[in-house]
Design an enzyme around this catalytic site. Structure first.
Site, PDB file in Angstrom:
ATOM      1  N   LYS A   1     -30.764  48.113  35.790  1.00  0.00           N
ATOM      2  CA  LYS A   1     -32.120  47.879  36.309  1.00  0.00           C
ATOM      3  C   LYS A   1     -32.954  49.169  36.320  1.00  0.00           C
ATOM      4  CE  LYS A   1     -31.836  43.450  36.907  1.00  0.00           C
ATOM      5  NZ  LYS A   1     -32.725  42.519  36.178  1.00  0.00           N
TER       6      LYS A   1
ATOM      7  N   SER B   1     -35.613  45.336  39.408  1.00  0.00           N
ATOM      8  CA  SER B   1     -35.054  45.023  40.730  1.00  0.00           C
ATOM      9  C   SER B   1     -35.559  46.063  41.730  1.00  0.00           C
ATOM     10  CB  SER B   1     -33.524  45.101  40.651  1.00  0.00           C
ATOM     11  OG  SER B   1     -32.957  45.128  41.945  1.00  0.00           O
TER      12      SER B   1
ATOM     13  N   TYR C   1     -24.974  47.004  37.602  1.00  0.00           N
ATOM     14  CA  TYR C   1     -26.242  46.296  37.819  1.00  0.00           C
ATOM     15  C   TYR C   1     -27.385  47.284  38.038  1.00  0.00           C
ATOM     16  CZ  TYR C   1     -29.684  43.118  39.842  1.00  0.00           C
ATOM     17  OH  TYR C   1     -30.844  42.401  40.097  1.00  0.00           O
TER      18      TYR C   1
END
Ligand code: NAD
Length: 287
Positions: A159, A142, A155
């Protein structure tokens, strides 16, 4: 785009968003496809669309958090096509919340899909690629792998791990003298169903569904500002053709990486954009 004529590309999370965009573009380049996804209905639709466009496609329902299912995916891909040339470890989910409040079920779900899913894909496919002496491992991280902000510890942590593991994987392959190449996609905002990740949340992680009040602005932001996934897929394939390892899909994200590094070098954490912080529901923001 790299020469994909007759090559076999396996894509996890291939039934939606960026994965489906990659599938469409790889198919247009002459690749045979294996699309793997947890969402059965979307998988059937994607298979139908791709085969009607003329692609040779195998659709496999897979939960990437399950090692045995990813191993079976590799076996079924080889049984069908004899070879695999590119594995795209792309399936991913997102949640938001404050670091100390986010339920363990959220953390486990996000780490199981985003981190363990990628690791299972690497372990299932890389031995074949190395033995074959050619191929790509394309992991979707990401743009948040090179920065940080509030409300997204699980999250963003997952990533960052995908970015680091992909770098280490490429070092391992080089040390072995293998021509197999790894690359990491660092997508910017893309118009996908990521805001609705909870639709595929397995019951064992609990049913902590975001409120409509929290979802609506996320969906609106993606709709308004997200780049179409087919366009993002084009940028990814073009970067691979240039031999890039770090695949930024949105040039402006390179500035975020520079700001982060400047902060690190100076010893001070830079201010993050507040746009996502504002999306944390007020009820969850209380300590
Ligand atoms: N959309 C963005 O702006 C953006 C930005 C940066 C990174 N990404 C990353 O791109 C990747 C693709 O996401 P997207 O944006 O296309 O979202 P999406 O929700 O449209 O697609 C994700 C796909 O992963 C599948 N999936 C979820 N859990 C799974 C599991 N356990 N096993 C197998 N498949 C599973 C979903 O069914 C879905 O088809 C993700 O890794 C995401 O983190 C997206």
């Amino acid at each position: 785009m790299p020469d994909l004529q007759g090559k076999v590309v396996v894509i996890t999370g291939g039934a939606s968003g960026l994965g489906l965009g990659l599938a469409r573009r790889c198919a247009a380049g002459g690749a045979k496809l294996v699309i793997a996804d947890i969402e059965a209905g979307a998988l059937i639709q994607a298979e139908d669309e791709l085969s009607r466009a003329g692609a040779d496609v195998l659709a496999v329902r897979v939960d990437v958090t399950r090692q045995e299912e990813v191993d079976e995916l590799a076996q079924r891909s080889l049984d069908r096509f004899d070879s695999v040339h590119m594995i795209c470890n792309n399936a991913g989910v997102s949640v938001q919340g404050l670091t100390w409040q986010q339920p363990y079920g959220d953390w486990q779900w996000v780490l199981d899909v985003n981190l363990w899913g990628v690791l299972h894909g690497i372990r299932a496919f890389v031995p074949h690629l190395v033995a074959q002496g050619e191929g790509y491992v394309l992991n979707t991280a990401s743009n948040t792998s090179v920065t940080s902000r509030g409300g997204m510890s699980a999250y963003i942590g997952s990533k960052h791990a995908v970015l680091a593991i992909t770098e280490c994987l490429q070092h391992d392959l080089r040390a072995l003298g293998s021509p197999v190449k790894a690359a990491v996609i660092l997508p910017g905002l893309t118009r996908t169903r990521m805001a609705d990740s909870h639709r595929n949340r397995q019951s064992r992680y609990g049913h902590d569904r975001p409120s409509e009040g929290a979802l609506a602005p996320r969906r609106a932001m993606v709709e308004e500002h997200g780049t179409a996934p087919d366009e993002v897929a084009d940028r990814v394939l073009s970067a691979l053709d240039d031999g890039r390892f770090y695949v930024f899909t949105h040039p402006e994200d390179i500035e975020m990486a520079k700001e982060r590094l400047a902060g690190m070098l100076s010893g001070f954490l830079a201010e993050a954009s507040t746009s996502l912080q504002a999306l944390i529901p007020a009820s969850k923001a209380a300590p």
